[in-house]
Design an enzyme around this catalytic site. Sequence first.
Site, PDB file in Angstrom:
ATOM      1  N   SER A   1       0.807  -1.227   0.000  1.00 34.35           N
ATOM      2  CA  SER A   1       0.000   0.000   0.000  1.00 34.35           C
ATOM      3  C   SER A   1       0.836   1.272   0.000  1.00 34.35           C
ATOM      4  CB  SER A   1      -0.957  -0.045   1.185  1.00 34.35           C
ATOM      5  OG  SER A   1      -1.887   0.996   1.097  1.00 34.35           O
ATOM      6  N   HIS A   2       0.716   2.073   1.053  1.00 37.49           N
ATOM      7  CA  HIS A   2       1.361   3.383   1.122  1.00 37.49           C
ATOM      8  C   HIS A   2       2.740   3.313   1.757  1.00 37.49           C
ATOM      9  CE1 HIS A   2      -0.947   2.231   4.544  1.00 37.49           C
ATOM     10  NE2 HIS A   2      -0.138   2.942   5.293  1.00 37.49           N
TER      11      HIS A   2
ATOM     12  N   ASP B   1      -2.179   6.586  -3.381  1.00 36.38           N
ATOM     13  CA  ASP B   1      -1.053   5.935  -2.711  1.00 36.38           C
ATOM     14  C   ASP B   1      -0.395   4.866  -3.588  1.00 36.38           C
ATOM     15  OD1 ASP B   1      -3.057   4.036  -2.612  1.00 36.38           O
ATOM     16  OD2 ASP B   1      -2.371   3.220  -0.692  1.00 36.38           O
TER      17      ASP B   1
ATOM     18  N   ASP C   1      -0.619   1.646  -4.079  1.00 37.34           N
ATOM     19  CA  ASP C   1      -1.418   0.678  -4.846  1.00 37.34           C
ATOM     20  C   ASP C   1      -2.738   1.261  -5.345  1.00 37.34           C
ATOM     21  OD1 ASP C   1      -2.373   0.822  -2.223  1.00 37.34           O
ATOM     22  OD2 ASP C   1      -3.227  -1.189  -2.316  1.00 37.34           O
TER      23      ASP C   1
ATOM     24  N   ASP D   1      -5.421   2.722  -3.849  1.00 32.75           N
ATOM     25  CA  ASP D   1      -6.736   2.645  -3.212  1.00 32.75           C
ATOM     26  C   ASP D   1      -7.043   3.835  -2.298  1.00 32.75           C
ATOM     27  OD1 ASP D   1      -4.952   1.831  -1.291  1.00 32.75           O
ATOM     28  OD2 ASP D   1      -5.969  -0.056  -0.803  1.00 32.75           O
ATOM     29  N   ARG D   2      -6.018   4.607  -1.939  1.00 37.43           N
ATOM     30  CA  ARG D   2      -6.276   5.758  -1.061  1.00 37.43           C
ATOM     31  C   ARG D   2      -6.392   7.051  -1.865  1.00 37.43           C
ATOM     32  NH1 ARG D   2      -3.114   5.293   4.634  1.00 37.43           N
ATOM     33  NH2 ARG D   2      -3.762   3.171   5.080  1.00 37.43           N
TER      34      ARG D   2
ATOM     35  N   LYS E   1     -11.305  -0.060  -1.617  1.00 41.16           N
ATOM     36  CA  LYS E   1     -11.377   1.386  -1.701  1.00 41.16           C
ATOM     37  C   LYS E   1     -10.676   1.809  -2.982  1.00 41.16           C
ATOM     38  CE  LYS E   1      -7.591   1.795   1.625  1.00 41.16           C
ATOM     39  NZ  LYS E   1      -7.566   0.813   2.710  1.00 41.16           N
TER      40      LYS E   1
HETATM   41  C1  G1P Z   1      -4.490   1.193   8.114  1.00 36.54           C
HETATM   42  C2  G1P Z   1      -5.702   2.088   8.204  1.00 36.54           C
HETATM   43  C3  G1P Z   1      -6.943   1.336   7.796  1.00 36.54           C
HETATM   44  C4  G1P Z   1      -6.765   0.746   6.401  1.00 36.54           C
HETATM   45  C5  G1P Z   1      -5.482  -0.065   6.349  1.00 36.54           C
HETATM   46  C6  G1P Z   1      -5.182  -0.543   4.938  1.00 36.54           C
HETATM   47  O1  G1P Z   1      -4.634   0.097   8.978  1.00 36.54           O
HETATM   48  O2  G1P Z   1      -5.861   2.605   9.510  1.00 36.54           O
HETATM   49  O3  G1P Z   1      -8.048   2.194   7.842  1.00 36.54           O
HETATM   50  O4  G1P Z   1      -7.838  -0.069   6.060  1.00 36.54           O
HETATM   51  O5  G1P Z   1      -4.373   0.725   6.794  1.00 36.54           O
HETATM   52  O6  G1P Z   1      -5.008   0.511   4.046  1.00 36.54           O
HETATM   53  P1  G1P Z   1      -3.951   0.036  10.433  1.00 36.54           P
HETATM   54  O7  G1P Z   1      -2.484   0.268  10.249  1.00 36.54           O
HETATM   55  O8  G1P Z   1      -4.558   1.168  11.222  1.00 36.54           O
HETATM   56  O9  G1P Z   1      -4.311  -1.310  10.972  1.00 36.54           O
HETATM   57 ZN    ZN Z   2      -3.230   1.378  -0.413  1.00 35.47          ZN
END
Ligand code: G1P
Ligand code: ZN
Length: 542
Positions: free
Chosen positions: A112-113, A276, A278, A280-281, A375
């Site tokens: 992800s990010h 981000d 991948d 999705d954000r 998302k």
């Molecule tokens: C974090 C975000 C959550 C999101 C997840 C994946 O998870 O808080 O809302 O779904 O990344 O992108 P966390 O690190 O808080 O478990």
């Molecule tokens: Zn992501």
Amino acid sequence: MITTVSTTPYGDQKPGTSGLRKKVPVFQQKNYAENFIQSIFDSLEGFKGETLVIGGDGRFYNREVIQLAIKMAAANGFGRVLVGRGGILSTPAASNVIRKYKAFGGIVLSASHNPGGPTEDFGIKYNIGNGGPAPEKITDAIFARTKAIDTYRIADVANINLDHEGTQEVEGMTVTVIDPVTDYAALMEQLFDFDAIRKMFAGGFRVVFDAMSAVTGPYAKEIIENRLGAPKGSVLNFMPLPDFGGHHPDPNLVHARALYETMMAPDAPDFGAASDGDGDRNLIIGKGIFVTPSDSLALLAANAHLAPGYAKGLAGIARSMPTSGAADRVAEKLGIGIYETPTGWKFFGNLLDEGMATICGEESAGTGSSHVREKDGLWAVLLWLNILAVRKKSVLDIVRQHWATYGRNYYSRHDYEEVDSDAANGLVTALREKLAALPGQSFGALTVATADDFAYHDPVDKSVSKNQGIRILFEGGSRVVFRLSGTGTSGATLRVYIERYEPDATRHDIETQAALADLIAVADEIAGIGTRTGRDAPSVIT
Ligand code: G1P
Ligand code: ZN
């Protein structure tokens, strides 16, 4: 030839909030990725001859694991693999491909990010046939299997050419390399009024989208510049790079600071956005105003009917528990259902599948709808653009008007990153022990109304998910929430979510941290953040 290889368990392959996430060197250990992929397959039933979608965000190690996953899918009996060209598929695009081609499921490679590169993060996630992240029942089974695994199966063949579209064969399984953008762009054209957005751009509306050298670059170039006609150069950092150019591909005010500065300048464009690693954000910034993700969810829900894909209205709205209550007020006004789920997109799947919710969101810059089961960053950007094209007002005016109608939920998240795990767990345990005694207690002007550890009862499959975050509600509707991150890769991350509702429109101009100052102090007093973690300030404030 198909080979069965002996292996031994690692024991640490527990999927978190969104799949298995570790540093690249951990994934590079002998059989590490193989063990996890085989454990996924061993936890599934009935995929013989079926289709598997494979793709990732292009980060370092993406191609290597894609090759493994294809060869292992062939050896395990899948009939077809659909893989994005160059190994690229954004998370929402992968979700769409799974749904569109009625695949059995998909393997999405991403952290992800989180940053990418030889010593940074990597991840493997399994998505089910509805296109969404595997539910806990499956991730628990995968984890159990990783602890017992003793063999994996792999086709002993040369690497697959990922750079040319077309179909190849691997041990009786077909591998089709698809364009990663085409299906996704077609879906967006169905949902949004591209003509209206095109006219807005032609009229001089200026947009800037920062792809952060991550996966959305090719998608945003094609949709925003080629199809919608925004001037060339509107999409920044559009080449996906294995290390994201050395940056965190995290669209927040820290890592997308340059975009924020651009949008606050006197000659700012009309609309700024980012996505981000991948895809999705999303980050949404109007000229002179950052829109918090919680507000964005509420605003999108209130205005979604202006886009063709949502013209019939919404069935309901779902938000994760720590997300602000701004969306609840919209749902109430629209007379539709509102659902409060644990953190993580997988909890929205059932509500979307059952047609109970149409739009979902999380405070962590995630918004999406029933069009896929993830998302979707670009989707949020396009829905915003569609709304702006129809309402012909600035982002600032639209947000202010929304607050005037519904009241403003001041909201902030404080993250304490890489905290000692024992200290973080100790803090949460101590809080849990205090919960029963809190109601009725006063801290300055704030009196606790209720305090609990959030448990979710899924209305569809009746499953129960416990210990999803400690929430302390004060009289008048303010609250603080504490939870530990499930996506970090080193130490623990404590997240503290702080929220205050302000109905009075003459009080909508207070700086956020100042508006929340008393709650921030009380959060520390109740949880002992400073004393237990040794930190006198959060690492990131969003
Ligand atoms: C974090 C975000 C959550 C999101 C997840 C994946 O998870 O808080 O809302 O779904 O990344 O992108 P966390 O690190 O808080 O478990
Ligand atoms: Zn992501």
